[in-house]
Design an enzyme around this catalytic site. Sequence first.
Site, PDB file in Angstrom:
ATOM      1  N   LYS A 116       0.813  -1.219   0.000  1.00 54.21           N
ATOM      2  CA  LYS A 116       0.000   0.000   0.000  1.00 54.21           C
ATOM      3  C   LYS A 116       0.843   1.265   0.000  1.00 54.21           C
ATOM      4  CE  LYS A 116      -3.786  -2.311   0.198  1.00 54.21           C
ATOM      5  NZ  LYS A 116      -4.389  -3.203   1.171  1.00 54.21           N
ATOM      6  N   GLU A 200      -4.527   6.051   7.317  1.00 54.07           N
ATOM      7  CA  GLU A 200      -4.967   7.147   6.461  1.00 54.07           C
ATOM      8  C   GLU A 200      -6.230   7.759   7.027  1.00 54.07           C
ATOM      9  OE1 GLU A 200      -5.359   4.998   2.760  1.00 54.07           O
ATOM     10  OE2 GLU A 200      -7.479   4.669   3.102  1.00 54.07           O
ATOM     11  N   HIS A 235     -16.333  -3.944   6.561  1.00 59.12           N
ATOM     12  CA  HIS A 235     -15.466  -3.574   5.441  1.00 59.12           C
ATOM     13  C   HIS A 235     -15.399  -4.658   4.375  1.00 59.12           C
ATOM     14  CE1 HIS A 235     -14.126   0.026   7.391  1.00 59.12           C
ATOM     15  NE2 HIS A 235     -13.843  -0.662   8.477  1.00 59.12           N
ATOM     16  N   ARG A 292      -6.023  -8.654  -9.758  1.00 61.79           N
ATOM     17  CA  ARG A 292      -6.587  -9.984  -9.998  1.00 61.79           C
ATOM     18  C   ARG A 292      -8.024  -9.801 -10.519  1.00 61.79           C
ATOM     19  NH1 ARG A 292     -10.110  -9.487  -5.598  1.00 61.79           N
ATOM     20  NH2 ARG A 292      -9.109  -8.564  -3.800  1.00 61.79           N
TER      21      ARG A 292
END
Lengths: 499, 174
Positions: A116, A200, A235, A292
Amino acid sequence: MFKKILVANRGEIAIRVMNAARELGIETYAVYHEVDKHSLHTISADYALEIVGDTPKQAYLDAAQIISLAIENDCEAIHPGYGFLSENASFSKACKDAEIKFIGPNEYAIEVMGNKTAARELMQKAGVPIVPGTKERITDLDLAKEIATEIGYPILLKAAAGGGGKGMRKVEKESDFVDSYDAAQREARNAFGDDTIYMEKYIVNPKHIEIQILADEHGNCVHLAERDCSIQRRHRKVIEEAPSTVLDEALRAAMGKVAVDAAQACHYVNAGTIEFLLDKDKNFYFLEMNTRLQVEHPVSELITGVDLAKEQIKVAAGYPLPFEQEDIVVSGHAIEARIYAEDATNNFMPDIGTISYLRNPDGIGVRVDGGIERGDEVSINFDPMLAKLIVFGQDRAEAIEKMDAALSSYKVVGSITVIPFLKAVMQSDKFRNHYFDTGFIESEFDFKVLDEMKSKGEVYAAAIAAFAYNLNKNTKKVTPVNPKPSDWKSKRLNNMREF
Amino acid sequence: MKDMQEEIKLVSGDKTYSAAFDHTDTSKVFLDEKLYEFKVLKEYNDNVKVISVNNKVFTVKINLEDQDSIEILTTGFGYKYDIKTATSSLLEKFVRQSGKGKGKVNGIVAPMPGMVVKVNCAVGDQILENDKLVIVEAMKMENALASPLSGTVKKINAIEGKAVDKGTVLIEIE
C-alpha cells in the site's frame, strides 16, 4: 491458444474460470485438498490433482507444489482466481521462471500495488488523487498518534499487505489507538504473514466505486466502467452493482481515465481493478488496486457484454484486446449479492453445516456463480461464501425486482445464510432510492426488519417442530423392527429375464 | 385427555408455544389452539422435507436429535425449540424443588468453532455487560465476544492460541 490450464483455486471462482477455459477449447486441471475431494470445483474439472498441506489453506497456498503439478501435467498456464496465490508476486515470478504463463499481471505490478505504501507513492507520481495518510509503516506508536491527530480522527489503520477488510480497523479517538493497532496487526500477521500497518484519513461514509480495467501485452488498456460496492459489512462487500447511480458520463470518463493511467503507471497486463472512495462532493481518492479478477466481476460482464475470465486467458496467451475504449458501451443494470453462510441477525457470525438441500434460482437475466452442491460441507477451513447471485435488468428498478424474486426462489437448507438480509436490503427504501454509502449496514439498515422476518417464520417453524415430533413418535410405533423388503424389484428383474 | 393425544410445549427464548396433536393422525397440529394441517410433499436425505403447512410450502431440515429439543432450518434462518412434555415438566419441577438442578452457565459461550486469539480479562476481574472479554478468530475474521452480564470473572477456560468448539464455555461469570 493454450491446450491445458491449471486453476489454482477452489469454490465458485475455480468453476467460473474452468467454464471460460472450456469455451476456448482448453482442458482444465483442478487442484484440491483432501477436504475438497467431493467439492464442486474438483468434480467439475476435466482433471483433478490432489495437493497436500498441514492445513487445507496451506495446500492452496503451496506455490512450489502447484507449479510442479502444472509442469508434470503439461499445463501451459495457471489461473490463480482470487485470494490464495492470486496477488503473490513471487508466485507470478516462479511461474515465469518455470515457463508457465501466470494468468494475471507480472510480479512488478503485483508487488508495487500490493504494497500500500509503495502504491500510494507511485499513484501520487502518476497524478492519481490519494487519501491523506502515512506513507511508511508505523513503527513508533507515539509518533503515529501525533500524525493521526494531525490528519484528524477518525482514522483508518490498514494492513499494507491487506485486502478483504482483514487487518483493518477504524479508530474513533486517540484512546482506542493502541488496542486497534494491536488487533489490526494480529489479524494482518495471521492473514498475510506480514504485520505492516499504515494509516490514512477515514473518509466518512464514502461510496466505494471501483473501475475495472483490462490491459493486453501490446500496450492497449481499456476500462469497463465502474462498480458500486458500497454495501459492506465489516469492510467486506456483500452487494455490488453496475453501473453506479451517482456517476454521470463525465465522472465515469474522468475516473476511467485515471484508472487507465494508474494501470499503465505499473505496466499492468491482464484484468485489474482500481478502487476509489467517492465522497459526498464527488471527489474521488485512490484506495488500492486489486491485481486480480474480483469476486464481483460478473456485474461488469453483464453491463458491457465482455467475458472477463475469457479475456484474461486470451490476454495471457498473447492476444491483443479485441476492442477499444469507444467499443465499450454500458447498457442495463446488474446487481450481485454474495450468498454467505452468516447470521445477519447475530452480527454476521459465520455458520457451518452440511448443505442438505440446494436449489438455485433461474430465469431470464439470473446467473448463479456457485461453488457448492447438495451434500457439501460448509466448514471453518475457508471463506463462508457459498455462491454469488447476479441479475441483469433493463434498468436498476428491474434489476432490484429480479434480485428480490430470485432470492425468494433460492433454497439453501443446512446452514444459516444472509439470504433474508439480502432480501431486506432489496426492499429497503434507502437502497431503492440510491441513498446509501459504505455506512449503510452499520448505521442505516434497520435490523429490526430481519427480526420481524424471522419471527414471521417462527410460528410455522414451531408448528413444523410439533408435527415432526409427533411424526417421529408415530413412525417409531408403526415401523416394524425388521420390515419385510418389498419384492417388486426382484419380480421385475425376473420378468425382464424372460425376454 | 385420551391416551392417543399429547400436549407439548415448545420453548424458544422468551416464547412458548403449546402444541396439541393426536398420535393416530399426524397430519394435524393445534398450535396455541390454531389448527395447522400438514402434507409431506417430498423427502430428501439428511432429514430434509418439503412440507405444506395449511397449503403454504416450506423446504426445511428437521434436526430431532433427542426428545428434548428440535431444530428447524429454513433458507436463511434456524429455529431451535426446547421440548417440554408432561413428563419432562414434572421431572424439571422435581429437580428444581430438590435443589439438585445444575443452573444455566453464566458467561461467554463460543458461538462457533474457532481459535482463541486473545483473552482480555483475568479471574476476579469486575466486568460489565457488553465488555469484550475474548477474541475468537473464525473463517479468517476476528470476533470480539461480549459478556452477556455484569459480574466477576469466575473461571477462564479459553487459552490463547487454542482451538475451541462451538458451545464451549470460554469465560464463566458470577
